[in-house]
Design a protein around this motif. Structure first.
Motif, PDB file in Angstrom:
ATOM      1  N   LYS A   1       0.836  -1.214   0.000  1.00 28.22           N
ATOM      2  CA  LYS A   1       0.000   0.000   0.000  1.00 28.22           C
ATOM      3  C   LYS A   1       0.868   1.260   0.000  1.00 28.22           C
ATOM      4  O   LYS A   1       0.536   2.240  -0.652  1.00 28.22           O
ATOM      5  CB  LYS A   1      -0.907   0.016   1.230  1.00 28.22           C
ATOM      6  CG  LYS A   1      -2.113  -0.912   1.124  1.00 28.22           C
ATOM      7  CD  LYS A   1      -2.951  -0.791   2.378  1.00 28.22           C
ATOM      8  CE  LYS A   1      -4.140  -1.739   2.335  1.00 28.22           C
ATOM      9  NZ  LYS A   1      -4.912  -1.682   3.584  1.00 28.22           N
TER      10      LYS A   1
ATOM     11  N   SER B   1       2.455   1.799  -3.382  1.00 27.12           N
ATOM     12  CA  SER B   1       1.429   2.151  -4.374  1.00 27.12           C
ATOM     13  C   SER B   1       0.905   3.561  -4.164  1.00 27.12           C
ATOM     14  O   SER B   1       0.127   4.049  -4.970  1.00 27.12           O
ATOM     15  CB  SER B   1       0.248   1.194  -4.271  1.00 27.12           C
ATOM     16  OG  SER B   1       0.661  -0.117  -4.272  1.00 27.12           O
ATOM     17  N   GLY B   2       1.279   4.173  -3.043  1.00 27.62           N
ATOM     18  CA  GLY B   2       0.775   5.518  -2.762  1.00 27.62           C
ATOM     19  C   GLY B   2      -0.601   5.508  -2.142  1.00 27.62           C
ATOM     20  O   GLY B   2      -1.239   6.554  -2.017  1.00 27.62           O
ATOM     21  N   ILE B   3      -1.094   4.343  -1.755  1.00 27.34           N
ATOM     22  CA  ILE B   3      -2.424   4.271  -1.150  1.00 27.34           C
ATOM     23  C   ILE B   3      -2.353   4.657   0.324  1.00 27.34           C
ATOM     24  O   ILE B   3      -3.210   5.367   0.837  1.00 27.34           O
ATOM     25  CB  ILE B   3      -3.009   2.840  -1.292  1.00 27.34           C
ATOM     26  CG1 ILE B   3      -3.277   2.557  -2.775  1.00 27.34           C
ATOM     27  CG2 ILE B   3      -4.284   2.676  -0.492  1.00 27.34           C
ATOM     28  CD1 ILE B   3      -3.595   1.114  -3.075  1.00 27.34           C
TER      29      ILE B   3
ATOM     30  N   VAL C   1       1.916   3.844 -11.358  1.00 27.88           N
ATOM     31  CA  VAL C   1       1.753   2.626 -10.564  1.00 27.88           C
ATOM     32  C   VAL C   1       0.344   2.075 -10.754  1.00 27.88           C
ATOM     33  O   VAL C   1      -0.640   2.803 -10.650  1.00 27.88           O
ATOM     34  CB  VAL C   1       1.974   2.908  -9.058  1.00 27.88           C
ATOM     35  CG1 VAL C   1       1.844   1.625  -8.246  1.00 27.88           C
ATOM     36  CG2 VAL C   1       3.320   3.557  -8.829  1.00 27.88           C
ATOM     37  N   ASN C   2       0.271   0.795 -11.045  1.00 26.28           N
ATOM     38  CA  ASN C   2      -1.025   0.131 -11.107  1.00 26.28           C
ATOM     39  C   ASN C   2      -1.061  -0.887  -9.973  1.00 26.28           C
ATOM     40  O   ASN C   2      -0.388  -1.899 -10.027  1.00 26.28           O
ATOM     41  CB  ASN C   2      -1.205  -0.551 -12.469  1.00 26.28           C
ATOM     42  CG  ASN C   2      -2.548  -1.241 -12.571  1.00 26.28           C
ATOM     43  OD1 ASN C   2      -3.436  -0.994 -11.762  1.00 26.28           O
ATOM     44  ND2 ASN C   2      -2.700  -2.097 -13.564  1.00 26.28           N
ATOM     45  N   ALA C   3      -1.838  -0.556  -8.946  1.00 25.95           N
ATOM     46  CA  ALA C   3      -1.896  -1.447  -7.783  1.00 25.95           C
ATOM     47  C   ALA C   3      -3.169  -2.269  -7.817  1.00 25.95           C
ATOM     48  O   ALA C   3      -4.259  -1.723  -7.871  1.00 25.95           O
ATOM     49  CB  ALA C   3      -1.854  -0.616  -6.505  1.00 25.95           C
TER      50      ALA C   3
ATOM     51  N   LEU D   1      -4.546  -4.484  -5.442  1.00 26.50           N
ATOM     52  CA  LEU D   1      -4.459  -5.055  -4.099  1.00 26.50           C
ATOM     53  C   LEU D   1      -5.740  -5.757  -3.692  1.00 26.50           C
ATOM     54  O   LEU D   1      -5.788  -6.497  -2.729  1.00 26.50           O
ATOM     55  CB  LEU D   1      -4.128  -3.970  -3.079  1.00 26.50           C
ATOM     56  CG  LEU D   1      -2.847  -3.174  -3.326  1.00 26.50           C
ATOM     57  CD1 LEU D   1      -2.552  -2.271  -2.159  1.00 26.50           C
ATOM     58  CD2 LEU D   1      -1.671  -4.095  -3.585  1.00 26.50           C
ATOM     59  N   THR D   2      -6.788  -5.474  -4.409  1.00 30.23           N
ATOM     60  CA  THR D   2      -8.045  -6.125  -4.100  1.00 30.23           C
ATOM     61  C   THR D   2      -8.620  -6.655  -5.399  1.00 30.23           C
ATOM     62  O   THR D   2      -8.305  -6.145  -6.464  1.00 30.23           O
ATOM     63  CB  THR D   2      -9.008  -5.134  -3.422  1.00 30.23           C
ATOM     64  OG1 THR D   2     -10.184  -5.834  -3.049  1.00 30.23           O
ATOM     65  CG2 THR D   2      -9.394  -3.992  -4.320  1.00 30.23           C
TER      66      THR D   2
ATOM     67  N   HIS E   1     -12.460  -4.071  -7.926  1.00 26.10           N
ATOM     68  CA  HIS E   1     -13.550  -3.372  -7.252  1.00 26.10           C
ATOM     69  C   HIS E   1     -14.484  -2.690  -8.241  1.00 26.10           C
ATOM     70  O   HIS E   1     -15.535  -2.205  -7.861  1.00 26.10           O
ATOM     71  CB  HIS E   1     -12.990  -2.369  -6.255  1.00 26.10           C
ATOM     72  CG  HIS E   1     -12.319  -1.208  -6.899  1.00 26.10           C
ATOM     73  ND1 HIS E   1     -11.080  -1.317  -7.449  1.00 26.10           N
ATOM     74  CD2 HIS E   1     -12.722   0.061  -7.090  1.00 26.10           C
ATOM     75  CE1 HIS E   1     -10.744  -0.147  -7.939  1.00 26.10           C
ATOM     76  NE2 HIS E   1     -11.713   0.702  -7.750  1.00 26.10           N
ATOM     77  N   THR E   2     -14.074  -2.623  -9.502  1.00 22.83           N
ATOM     78  CA  THR E   2     -14.957  -1.986 -10.487  1.00 22.83           C
ATOM     79  C   THR E   2     -15.946  -3.003 -11.059  1.00 22.83           C
ATOM     80  O   THR E   2     -16.786  -2.645 -11.875  1.00 22.83           O
ATOM     81  CB  THR E   2     -14.140  -1.386 -11.646  1.00 22.83           C
ATOM     82  OG1 THR E   2     -13.380  -2.435 -12.227  1.00 22.83           O
ATOM     83  CG2 THR E   2     -13.243  -0.285 -11.177  1.00 22.83           C
TER      84      THR E   2
ATOM     85  N   TYR F   1     -12.882   3.423 -16.190  1.00 21.81           N
ATOM     86  CA  TYR F   1     -12.023   3.525 -15.005  1.00 21.81           C
ATOM     87  C   TYR F   1     -10.572   3.775 -15.418  1.00 21.81           C
ATOM     88  O   TYR F   1      -9.834   4.478 -14.742  1.00 21.81           O
ATOM     89  CB  TYR F   1     -12.132   2.234 -14.192  1.00 21.81           C
ATOM     90  CG  TYR F   1     -11.378   2.279 -12.885  1.00 21.81           C
ATOM     91  CD1 TYR F   1     -11.828   3.074 -11.836  1.00 21.81           C
ATOM     92  CD2 TYR F   1     -10.226   1.528 -12.691  1.00 21.81           C
ATOM     93  CE1 TYR F   1     -11.141   3.126 -10.635  1.00 21.81           C
ATOM     94  CE2 TYR F   1      -9.540   1.567 -11.491  1.00 21.81           C
ATOM     95  CZ  TYR F   1     -10.011   2.364 -10.465  1.00 21.81           C
ATOM     96  OH  TYR F   1      -9.325   2.414  -9.286  1.00 21.81           O
TER      97      TYR F   1
END
Lengths: 269, 248
Positions: B61, B64-66, B80-82, B84-85, B88-89, B106
């Motif tokens: 995280k 990724s800059g989250i 960056v393409n993270a 992590l889940t 969600h789309t 998106y």
């Protein structure tokens, strides 16, 4: 970085505008996926239910028939239309961030974009009602004023911008205080009765001026009076605009804190 | 040139009691990451290893800059393409076409580009015949095909995956390794996993975390044997079918 400044947040959300709009459209599509009547169900229900309420209220409180009945019907119809929009925005945006906690903490999307998706979905539903309401107004009244267009757009804009501010402030507060969402739901039911939606302002008599302390009234007046009368009281305009600006500024001023607060509390959701 | 630089990066949380009488009270400060120093450069394919709770997801995280570091500085050069889940789309009730269109928006595509994107994705995932079916009716394999096609269509210099990536790494029956293609298109790959065969197959560098601290960082050949030696033999996860294989 997600904890950017307000302009960065706005800019990144703007870049996602097509996604937000399409997601709102899909939410609408999902909401009627099992309906035979489809998107027409909401305007039909609004027009019929407000008509029935007007009939009952007319009997209960002895309003006159003919012209007076028609005016009161339009009053109730416009009030219900904008109240439905305002109350669903308040309920939705206060819970947006809590509902999306999992995604907020695992994606790079700005906080504002989550609130914007809910706002856009509500706007979509509202825009499906608006043409029907305008058609009824044109049929029942003597015609609408040109300035009504401005007031309707301005009123809707104020509600949307307030929704952003509300979602980013109260939405974050809901992370800290789990009871807040329930309190807001309960409060909105009370606010419905305290706001002149199915009753008229004249009923307050000498206490009429206290209505300005009800923030919902000012938004309601900008839309309803603007649409039906083509003019809005200066005080209502000023209070609604100021409330919106304050909510928006507060909502966008503490983003760094809001991001941290959400991530710190996301575990407890 | 893409790079990620972490200098004395720490991430800490206030742990709160969730029982009713002390709800909301901070009990202690927990360091998910503690003073990390690390530099990841072009060409690095990094596996982040460590026991559950060692800070792998927090590390992903942060890069990724989250998750902003509580202390320290982070410099990232490159898009960056993270992931992590799980997507969600994606909305299970909607058709595959609608979901791909949503993914296209998106990714910032314009309306005029969306149909081209949709057709390409349907062809590459082999789901053209199912375009109007709800996503939820797809099998795990079909969902995986869709997810990998979406990832492949995305362009980013830095690609970050959390553990669910395991589900994407299955080689298809005709021998196509889509995940390898995703890796080859990026400058930097970082992923967390417990599957050591995947590390051996896709990575050239290993970072081992323990209680939020980097305990080992170096080339695959050097660090992986050390990590394996520390593990209980029962903890070794072989490349077998597992619960991660649930597609979306």
């Amino acid at each position: 970085m997600p904890n950017s400044n307000p302009l960065g947040e706005l800019s990144r959300t703007w870049q996602m505008r097509r996604y937000i709009a399409y997601r709102a459209y899909l939410n609408q599509k999902l909401s009627v996926r099992r309906s035979k009547i489809g998107i027409y169900i909401e305007p039909i229900m609004l027009i019929v239910s407000t008509f029935l309420i007007t009939v009952v209220w007319n009997k209960l409180f002895g309003k006159g028939g003919g012209r007076e009945f028609q005016d009161f019907y339009l009053y109730v119809l416009c009030s219900f239309t904008i109240w439905g929009f305002i109350s669903s925005i308040v309920r939705k945006t206060s819970s947006t961030l809590v509902r999306r906690a999992k995604f907020i903490t695992t994606t790079q999307d700005p906080l504002l974009s989550w609130v914007a998706i809910d706002l856009a979905s509500e706007l979509f539903s509202f825009l499906l009602l608006l043409p029907a309401v305008i058609v009824v107004c044109l049929l029942v009244s003597d015609g609408l004023h040109l300035s009504s267009v401005f007031y309707v757009i301005y009123g809707v804009l104020l509600v949307l911008l307030s929704g952003i501010g509300f979602g980013l402030t109260v939405g974050v507060a809901c992370f800290y205080y789990g009871d807040l969402q329930r309190l807001i739901s309960a409060f909105m039911s009370v606010a419905f009765l305290l706001t002149p939606i199915i009753w008229q302002l004249e009923r307050l008599g000498e206490y009429k001026s206290y209505i300005y302390f009800n923030p919902f009234y000012n938004y309601l007046a900008v839309f309803r009076d603007g649409l039906l009368l083509g003019r809005v009281g200066n005080l209502e305009l000023i209070i609604a605009t100021s409330t919106t600006l304050v909510l928006l500024i507060v909502g966008l001023s503490f983003l760094r804190f809001q991001y941290r607060a959400i991530r710190a509390h996301a575990f407890s959701i | 040139m893409s790079y990620i630089r972490l200098k004395s990066v720490s991430v800490s949380y206030d742990l709160r009691n969730t029982n009713k009488s002390t709800n909301g009270k901070i009990t202690r400060r927990f360091f998910a990451l503690d003073s990390l120093n690390c530099e990841i450069n072009d060409g690095d394919r990094v596996a982040v290893l460590g026991a559950a709770g060692s800070g792998k997801t927090s590390f992903l995280k942060v890069v990724s800059g989250i998750l902003p570091p509580t202390k320290g500085t982070l410099h990232v050069n490159g898009k960056v393409n993270a992931e992590l889940t799980k997507n969600h789309t994606m909305l299970g009730e909607l058709s595959i076409s609608d979901n791909i269109r949503l993914a296209a928006y998106y990714r910032g595509l314009k309306a005029s580009q969306v149909d081209v994107y949709l057709n390409e994705l349907l062809l590459s995932s082999g789901l053209d015949n199912f375009r109007n079916q709800p996503l939820k009716v797809l099998s795990a394999g079909m969902k995986r095909a869709l997810t990998t096609s979406l990832l492949f269509a995305d362009s980013a210099q830095v690609v970050v995956f959390d553990e669910w990536v395991n589900a994407l790494t299955k080689v298809s029956e005709d021998g196509v390794d889509v995940f390898r293609d995703v890796i080859d298109r990026s400058d930097i790959l970082i992923f967390a996993t417990h599957k050591l065969p995947l590390v051996q197959k896709y990575c050239n560098r290993v970072i081992v975390l323990q209680d939020g601290v980097i305990v080992e960082d170096g080339p695959l050949e050097k660090v992986l044997p050390l990590y394996k030696a520390q593990l209980d033999p029962n903890e070794l996860v072989e490349d077998s079918e597992d619960s991660d294989d649930e597609g979306l």
